[in-house]
Scaffold this active site. Structure first.
Site, PDB file in Angstrom:
ATOM      1  N   GLU A 113       0.964  -1.144   0.058  1.00  0.00           N
ATOM      2  CA  GLU A 113       0.091  -0.098   0.004  1.00  0.00           C
ATOM      3  C   GLU A 113       0.825   1.203   0.133  1.00  0.00           C
ATOM      4  O   GLU A 113       0.645   2.284  -0.701  1.00  0.00           O
ATOM      5  CB  GLU A 113      -0.785  -0.104   1.340  1.00  0.00           C
ATOM      6  CG  GLU A 113      -1.900  -1.135   1.241  1.00  0.00           C
ATOM      7  CD  GLU A 113      -3.259  -0.817   1.862  1.00  0.00           C
ATOM      8  OE1 GLU A 113      -3.073  -0.702   3.229  1.00  0.00           O
ATOM      9  OE2 GLU A 113      -4.433  -0.989   1.437  1.00  0.00           O
ATOM     10  N   ALA A 128      -7.576  -4.102  11.102  1.00  0.00           N
ATOM     11  CA  ALA A 128      -8.550  -3.111  11.664  1.00  0.00           C
ATOM     12  C   ALA A 128      -9.898  -3.781  11.931  1.00  0.00           C
ATOM     13  O   ALA A 128     -10.534  -3.765  12.885  1.00  0.00           O
ATOM     14  CB  ALA A 128      -8.449  -1.794  10.804  1.00  0.00           C
TER      15      ALA A 128
HETATM   16  P1  NAD Z   1       3.358  -8.632   7.249  1.00  0.00           P
HETATM   17  O1  NAD Z   1       3.884  -9.573   8.264  1.00  0.00           O
HETATM   18  O2  NAD Z   1       2.103  -8.941   6.659  1.00  0.00           O
HETATM   19  O3  NAD Z   1       4.353  -8.516   5.842  1.00  0.00           O
HETATM   20  C1  NAD Z   1       5.677  -8.519   5.998  1.00  0.00           C
HETATM   21  C2  NAD Z   1       6.623  -8.523   4.751  1.00  0.00           C
HETATM   22  O4  NAD Z   1       7.907  -8.333   4.987  1.00  0.00           O
HETATM   23  C3  NAD Z   1       6.308  -9.842   4.406  1.00  0.00           C
HETATM   24  O5  NAD Z   1       5.913 -10.021   2.854  1.00  0.00           O
HETATM   25  C4  NAD Z   1       7.657 -10.752   4.680  1.00  0.00           C
HETATM   26  O6  NAD Z   1       8.196 -11.637   3.789  1.00  0.00           O
HETATM   27  C5  NAD Z   1       8.739  -9.385   4.560  1.00  0.00           C
HETATM   28  N1  NAD Z   1       9.856  -9.643   5.606  1.00  0.00           N
HETATM   29  C6  NAD Z   1       9.961 -10.086   6.460  1.00  0.00           C
HETATM   30  N2  NAD Z   1      11.244 -10.165   7.168  1.00  0.00           N
HETATM   31  C7  NAD Z   1      12.078  -9.691   5.821  1.00  0.00           C
HETATM   32  C8  NAD Z   1      13.263  -9.635   5.523  1.00  0.00           C
HETATM   33  N3  NAD Z   1      14.248  -9.699   6.430  1.00  0.00           N
HETATM   34  N4  NAD Z   1      13.658  -9.067   4.409  1.00  0.00           N
HETATM   35  C9  NAD Z   1      12.775  -8.986   3.331  1.00  0.00           C
HETATM   36  N5  NAD Z   1      11.442  -9.061   3.595  1.00  0.00           N
HETATM   37  C10 NAD Z   1      11.085  -9.305   4.988  1.00  0.00           C
HETATM   38  O7  NAD Z   1       3.444  -7.275   7.768  1.00  0.00           O
HETATM   39  P2  NAD Z   1       2.577  -5.837   7.364  1.00  0.00           P
HETATM   40  O8  NAD Z   1       2.565  -5.663   5.874  1.00  0.00           O
HETATM   41  O9  NAD Z   1       3.193  -4.813   8.186  1.00  0.00           O
HETATM   42  O10 NAD Z   1       1.026  -6.211   7.680  1.00  0.00           O
HETATM   43  C11 NAD Z   1       0.649  -6.476   9.164  1.00  0.00           C
HETATM   44  C12 NAD Z   1      -0.731  -6.822   9.461  1.00  0.00           C
HETATM   45  O11 NAD Z   1      -1.339  -5.848   9.244  1.00  0.00           O
HETATM   46  C13 NAD Z   1      -1.030  -8.076   8.414  1.00  0.00           C
HETATM   47  O12 NAD Z   1      -1.732  -8.851   9.153  1.00  0.00           O
HETATM   48  C14 NAD Z   1      -1.743  -7.374   7.407  1.00  0.00           C
HETATM   49  O13 NAD Z   1      -2.852  -8.237   6.780  1.00  0.00           O
HETATM   50  C15 NAD Z   1      -2.371  -6.233   8.205  1.00  0.00           C
HETATM   51  N6  NAD Z   1      -2.611  -5.277   7.035  1.00  0.00           N
HETATM   52  C16 NAD Z   1      -3.818  -5.424   6.268  1.00  0.00           C
HETATM   53  C17 NAD Z   1      -3.897  -4.328   5.514  1.00  0.00           C
HETATM   54  C18 NAD Z   1      -5.173  -4.260   4.688  1.00  0.00           C
HETATM   55  O14 NAD Z   1      -6.164  -5.110   4.915  1.00  0.00           O
HETATM   56  N7  NAD Z   1      -5.334  -3.525   3.425  1.00  0.00           N
HETATM   57  C19 NAD Z   1      -3.263  -3.174   5.199  1.00  0.00           C
HETATM   58  C20 NAD Z   1      -1.889  -3.389   5.964  1.00  0.00           C
HETATM   59  C21 NAD Z   1      -1.597  -4.039   6.985  1.00  0.00           C
END
Ligand code: NAD
Length: 403
Positions: free
Chosen positions: A165, A315
């Site tokens: 996003e 959320a």
């Molecule tokens: P996430 O854990 O979902 O994604 C993190 C990403 O970083 C993953 O793809 C992972 O493989 C990558 N990653 C982790 N360690 C890494 C490394 N050392 N090097 C490179 N890449 C690495 O975290 P998020 O995106 O912050 O989301 C957190 C939560 O919030 C999730 O449950 C998500 O579904 C939710 N969220 C939902 C929405 C939505 O519904 N639109 C939007 C934002 C977040």
């Protein structure tokens, strides 16, 4: 008079507050938050990219507090003592409770990777999102003096929902960054470095590929299958070969850290048995050992009986949890059975810029493009209405569904 303490004024905390305030009688509520405002955490990427001003995503907590029933305390929670039924705050105050709802939210997770805290920018609250935007703008201004191409480079670390996003919003503001720097928009280079190759595993692969292809078509550069091993000053160090451990480096003067979150540090510091700040709760959202302690939102993990894994932290789920915790406290107060957490998803949609998005609806159907973008705004308006009421919906809601 029973005392109910709600820790945190995010989605879950405010939803619980609204529900309890709607059923007055026999209790007083104290709500604690470090800020005097609530913010829509789902929109932080827009503030970081500069596509929305911070004021658009926040509103005063006071607006949703009913002073007849609730006292709002602006302070940071330091520790919860479940044996003494007390909460210590950073202003020296100690609050006693009969029931507590712990809704303290998330923080950035560095996974112990060296240099993350020193050399990259988190995006976890309003202040850090504003700091990201200020940083980008200042690099663009610097470029006019330095002509250093790294001033024009932005690297997002982690392509989860947050990273994806953010990439969409950064692309949306590319022209304005370019104008500040005095260059053509295509000179602004936006990268993402991601550990895995199959992105957004909670979505069908075809849909995740659609999102990636769209971002790539706008010039975003994806480095996937490249786990980040360290962040050095202005440099992302990532692994290129898992067998040999070889690494490569990408330099940029803006590095944003979005590789995942963990629950509030208060959870660990208060001795809750948690993993990454999330405690596994019973199906009624209670601490298995303390029957007057509820954990909701991002510091809580509740099992999804279908997938046999904890529900994700979103959320929408936080809102449902907040309401159930409130209902269950009311049940306890009147000697009734507490209810179990159930969840019907409205859908999971990732926006990529203001007019494009992709995701799955509650019925499992895929949505893409404008329609998905409009749907995402409707989902967010619903949550705004549920926590902030019509005043906040009309002031801050997203009614620009079609452009
Ligand atoms: P996430 O854990 O979902 O994604 C993190 C990403 O970083 C993953 O793809 C992972 O493989 C990558 N990653 C982790 N360690 C890494 C490394 N050392 N090097 C490179 N890449 C690495 O975290 P998020 O995106 O912050 O989301 C957190 C939560 O919030 C999730 O449950 C998500 O579904 C939710 N969220 C939902 C929405 C939505 O519904 N639109 C939007 C934002 C977040």
């Amino acid at each position: 008079m029973k005392e109910i303490v709600i820790l945190g004024g995010g989605y879950a905390g405010l939803r619980a507050l609204k529900f309890l305030q709607g059923s007055k009688g026999g209790f007083h509520i104290t709500l604690v938050d470090r800020n005097d405002y609530h913010y829509e955490a789902t929109d932080l990427h827009e503030v970081a990219a500069g596509t929305q001003p911070a004021e658009k995503i926040l509103y005063p907590i006071e607006d949703v507090v009913d002073p007849d029933v609730t006292t709002f305390v602006q302070a940071s929670v330091e520790k919860i003592d479940r044996d003494k039924q007390e909460v210590s705050l950073d202003n020296g105050e100690t609050l006693s409770y009969d029931y507590v709802i712990v809704a303290l939210g998330f923080r950035s997770e560095s996974f112990g990777i060296s240099g993350v805290d020193e050399n990259s920018l988190p995006m976890v609250d309003v202040k850090t999102a504003i700091a990201v935007h200020d940083h980008i703008v200042s690099q663009m201004e610097d470029y006019k003096e330095t002509h250093n191409p790294d001033d024009l480079k932005i690297v997002v670390c982690g392509a989860g929902f947050t990273g994806i996003e953010l990439l969409g919003a950064l692309n949306e503001n590319r022209a304005s960054f370019a104008e500040i720097a005095g260059v053509a928009p295509e000179r602004i280079e936006i990268y993402v470095v991601e550990a895995v190759t199959r992105l957004l595993p909670m979505m069908p692969e075809e849909l995740a590929d659609y999102g990636v292809a769209k971002l790539e078509s706008w010039g975003i550069k994806f480095l996937t299958g490249k786990p980040i091993k360290a962040i050095k000053p202005q440099t992302v160090v990532y692994q290129t070969n898992a067998e040999t451990g070889d690494t490569d480096e990408l330099t940029a003067n803006t590095i944003i850290w979005t590789t995942g979150v963990s629950g509030s540090k208060v959870i660990d510091e208060s001795g809750f048995s948690a993993r990454r700040g999330r405690m596994m709760v019973d199906s009624d959202l209670r601490d298995p050992e303390y029957r007057n302690v509820y954990l909701v939102g991002d510091c809580s993990a509740v099992m999804d009986p279908e997938s046999n894994r904890p529900y994700p932290t979103t959320a929408q789920i936080s809102l449902v949890m907040g309401e159930l915790a409130a209902k269950n406290i009311l049940a306890q107060l009147s000697g009734r059975e507490t209810g179990d957490f159930t969840y019907d998803s409205l859908g999971t949609v990732a926006s990529i810029g203001n007019t494009s998005a992709f995701g799955i609806l509650g019925n499992g159907k895929s949505v893409k493009g404008y329609l998905a973008s409009a749907l995402k705004k409707i989902i967010m308006d619903k949550s705004l209405m549920e926590t902030g009421g019509s005043k906040e919906l009309f002031a801050k809601g997203r009614f620009d569904l079609y452009h």
